[in-house]
Design an enzyme around this catalytic site. Sequence first.
Site, PDB file in Angstrom:
ATOM      1  N   ARG A 171       0.758  -1.247   0.131  1.00 25.65           N
ATOM      2  CA  ARG A 171       0.155   0.013   0.120  1.00 25.65           C
ATOM      3  C   ARG A 171       0.925   1.445   0.058  1.00 25.65           C
ATOM      4  O   ARG A 171       0.544   2.335   0.649  1.00 25.65           O
ATOM      5  CB  ARG A 171      -0.989  -0.078   1.215  1.00 25.65           C
ATOM      6  CG  ARG A 171      -2.097  -0.914   1.073  1.00 25.65           C
ATOM      7  CD  ARG A 171      -2.847  -1.046  -0.055  1.00 25.65           C
ATOM      8  NE  ARG A 171      -4.021  -1.690   0.277  1.00 25.65           N
ATOM      9  CZ  ARG A 171      -4.073  -2.971  -0.168  1.00 25.65           C
ATOM     10  NH1 ARG A 171      -2.884  -3.497  -0.608  1.00 25.65           N
ATOM     11  NH2 ARG A 171      -4.990  -3.641   0.070  1.00 25.65           N
ATOM     12  N   SER A 247     -10.360  -0.488   3.431  1.00 25.68           N
ATOM     13  CA  SER A 247      -9.698  -0.482   4.568  1.00 25.68           C
ATOM     14  C   SER A 247      -9.226   0.603   5.406  1.00 25.68           C
ATOM     15  O   SER A 247      -8.489   1.375   4.626  1.00 25.68           O
ATOM     16  CB  SER A 247      -8.473  -1.433   4.308  1.00 25.68           C
ATOM     17  OG  SER A 247      -8.736  -2.725   3.963  1.00 25.68           O
ATOM     18  N   GLU A 343      -4.479   3.868   6.367  1.00 30.91           N
ATOM     19  CA  GLU A 343      -4.172   3.560   5.059  1.00 30.91           C
ATOM     20  C   GLU A 343      -4.655   4.808   4.160  1.00 30.91           C
ATOM     21  O   GLU A 343      -3.589   5.294   3.193  1.00 30.91           O
ATOM     22  CB  GLU A 343      -4.972   2.381   4.553  1.00 30.91           C
ATOM     23  CG  GLU A 343      -4.480   1.855   3.198  1.00 30.91           C
ATOM     24  CD  GLU A 343      -5.498   0.745   2.680  1.00 30.91           C
ATOM     25  OE1 GLU A 343      -6.340   1.345   1.622  1.00 30.91           O
ATOM     26  OE2 GLU A 343      -5.167  -0.295   2.755  1.00 30.91           O
TER      27      GLU A 343
HETATM   28  N1  EPU Z   1     -10.810 -10.494  10.404  1.00 27.72           N
HETATM   29  C1  EPU Z   1     -11.479 -10.469  11.519  1.00 27.72           C
HETATM   30  N2  EPU Z   1     -12.571  -9.592  11.864  1.00 27.72           N
HETATM   31  C2  EPU Z   1     -12.741  -8.627  10.691  1.00 27.72           C
HETATM   32  C3  EPU Z   1     -12.248  -8.575   9.493  1.00 27.72           C
HETATM   33  C4  EPU Z   1     -10.967  -9.117   9.291  1.00 27.72           C
HETATM   34  O1  EPU Z   1     -10.978 -11.203  12.348  1.00 27.72           O
HETATM   35  O2  EPU Z   1     -13.708  -7.998  11.111  1.00 27.72           O
HETATM   36  C5  EPU Z   1      -9.443 -11.306   9.972  1.00 27.72           C
HETATM   37  C6  EPU Z   1     -10.029 -12.560   9.635  1.00 27.72           C
HETATM   38  O3  EPU Z   1      -9.094 -13.483  10.180  1.00 27.72           O
HETATM   39  C7  EPU Z   1      -9.615 -12.656   8.070  1.00 27.72           C
HETATM   40  C8  EPU Z   1      -8.473 -11.625   8.011  1.00 27.72           C
HETATM   41  O4  EPU Z   1      -8.646 -10.613   9.189  1.00 27.72           O
HETATM   42  O5  EPU Z   1      -9.509 -13.819   7.672  1.00 27.72           O
HETATM   43  C9  EPU Z   1      -8.327 -11.127   6.833  1.00 27.72           C
HETATM   44  O6  EPU Z   1      -9.342 -10.315   6.266  1.00 27.72           O
HETATM   45  P1  EPU Z   1      -9.766 -10.030   4.729  1.00 27.72           P
HETATM   46  O7  EPU Z   1      -9.466 -11.308   3.779  1.00 27.72           O
HETATM   47  O8  EPU Z   1     -10.958  -9.329   4.809  1.00 27.72           O
HETATM   48  O9  EPU Z   1      -8.514  -8.973   4.497  1.00 27.72           O
HETATM   49  P2  EPU Z   1      -7.984  -7.942   5.106  1.00 27.72           P
HETATM   50  O10 EPU Z   1      -6.610  -8.365   5.635  1.00 27.72           O
HETATM   51  O11 EPU Z   1      -9.007  -7.396   6.298  1.00 27.72           O
HETATM   52  C10 EPU Z   1      -6.956  -7.014   3.036  1.00 27.72           C
HETATM   53  C11 EPU Z   1      -6.897  -5.517   2.076  1.00 27.72           C
HETATM   54  C12 EPU Z   1      -7.902  -5.500   1.460  1.00 27.72           C
HETATM   55  C13 EPU Z   1      -8.217  -6.501   0.516  1.00 27.72           C
HETATM   56  C14 EPU Z   1      -8.291  -7.495   1.190  1.00 27.72           C
HETATM   57  C15 EPU Z   1      -8.516  -9.072   0.312  1.00 27.72           C
HETATM   58  C16 EPU Z   1      -5.486  -4.251   3.793  1.00 27.72           C
HETATM   59  C17 EPU Z   1      -5.234  -3.071   4.543  1.00 27.72           C
HETATM   60  N3  EPU Z   1      -6.544  -4.468   3.217  1.00 27.72           N
HETATM   61  O12 EPU Z   1      -8.108  -6.839   4.048  1.00 27.72           O
HETATM   62  O13 EPU Z   1      -7.940  -4.080   0.588  1.00 27.72           O
HETATM   63  O14 EPU Z   1      -9.573  -6.338  -0.125  1.00 27.72           O
HETATM   64  O15 EPU Z   1      -7.061  -7.891   2.008  1.00 27.72           O
HETATM   65  O16 EPU Z   1      -7.336  -9.267  -0.226  1.00 27.72           O
HETATM   66  O17 EPU Z   1      -4.521  -4.743   3.179  1.00 27.72           O
HETATM   67  C18 EPU Z   1      -8.218  -1.844   0.758  1.00 27.72           C
HETATM   68  O18 EPU Z   1      -7.014  -1.621   0.723  1.00 27.72           O
HETATM   69  O19 EPU Z   1      -8.931  -0.654   1.168  1.00 27.72           O
HETATM   70  C19 EPU Z   1      -8.974  -3.112   0.824  1.00 27.72           C
HETATM   71  C20 EPU Z   1     -10.116  -3.408   1.018  1.00 27.72           C
END
Ligand code: EPU
Length: 347
Positions: A171, A247, A343
């Site tokens: 990012r 995010s 972010e």
């Molecule tokens: N999780 C929780 N509670 C929540 C949300 C997430 O426990 O309310 C945990 C779960 O274990 C889940 C893990 O976090 O398995 C990962 O969640 P998710 O797959 O939704 O991915 P993320 O790490 O929260 C990142 C990116 C997103 C992108 C997704 C999918 C960042 C900051 N965000 O989110 O990007 O869509 O992976 O690859 O790296 C963005 O940057 O705006 C964005 C939406």
Amino acid sequence: MLCVQTDADLAALNTFALPARARRLLRVRSLEEARQAQAFLANHPKGFSGLSLILGGGSNLVLRGKPLDTVLKAEIPGRRRLDETEDKASLLIEAGAGENWHGFVRWTLGQGWPGLENLSLIPGTVGAAPVQNIGAYGLEVAERIESLDALDLINGELEQFDVSACQFGYRDSIFKHQPGRWLITAVRFRLPRRWQPITHYGELTHELAGRGFSDSAPPSPLQISDAVIALRQRKLPDPAELSNAGSFFKNPVIEAGQCAALLAAHPDLPHHPQPDGREKLSAGWLIEQCGWKGRRFGPVGCHAQHALILVNHGGAIGADVLRLAKSIQDDVFRRFGVELEPEPVFI
Ligand code: EPU
């Protein structure tokens, strides 16, 4: 001719729907207009520092509300295939900075040019994609960028940045560190001719399996795009219905030792080893553990389906978002000793 709008309302131009006004908004729809905008800034009484913000889709932005001087909005259209070169391994595609990102991704897929499908339905524009190196479901845009053109708003030179000059990170890019200096006008993508599906991201693997795909019956690029769209629609709020900036925090990367200590206390802590030996944690998990998921804080709150998304329930100002973000950061730090870094860009 460059379109100059005075006393512009920016609320509809940021997906968080935060209020702010700009003395002037320059809408740039071609390279020639980009040069006119640069000349306009050069003649500005405050010079280059009169520029407050370069806007794309406004989807990664927190406006604090202070009146802004000059805002530049990149609206340059265009998308085309560039070459039929010697390079048998890949295709070169160019798009104008103002193209809607998701529209561009679906267009490439419709043309039979896979490679961007994992990045479907990300809000924003083509020109903004490299600034924060958008990423999702196992792919970062940096892995597909060949080069880009950016106008240096200080001296008016049009520079070409190859992928290493963009200094991409998680990012992150050089453009995020020099805000307002570079107006990205066009981005070139190198798409693989020998396409391989990227399906290792847990949630996507699961979604595709549920749709009947497997190693022996692999999905097409369009089917991956459809699965990504379904996943995002299920858990990320549509900014048109519930204002947000995606995010809100980066997933923190910590030292292996700190991660081991945290795991001893929290055995179910999600963690992902990084190439450098450090560990990436899930900010959404940390925030949920602190009890923030679905909680409201005045006109803002933490999304009920995904704790990493802060939302504006209506009528919020920048200060409301900052107060909520600070409370979440404090709670996560107190409980886990981990610092969350926002972010979006704060203006
Ligand atoms: N999780 C929780 N509670 C929540 C949300 C997430 O426990 O309310 C945990 C779960 O274990 C889940 C893990 O976090 O398995 C990962 O969640 P998710 O797959 O939704 O991915 P993320 O790490 O929260 C990142 C990116 C997103 C992108 C997704 C999918 C960042 C900051 N965000 O989110 O990007 O869509 O992976 O690859 O790296 C963005 O940057 O705006 C964005 C939406």
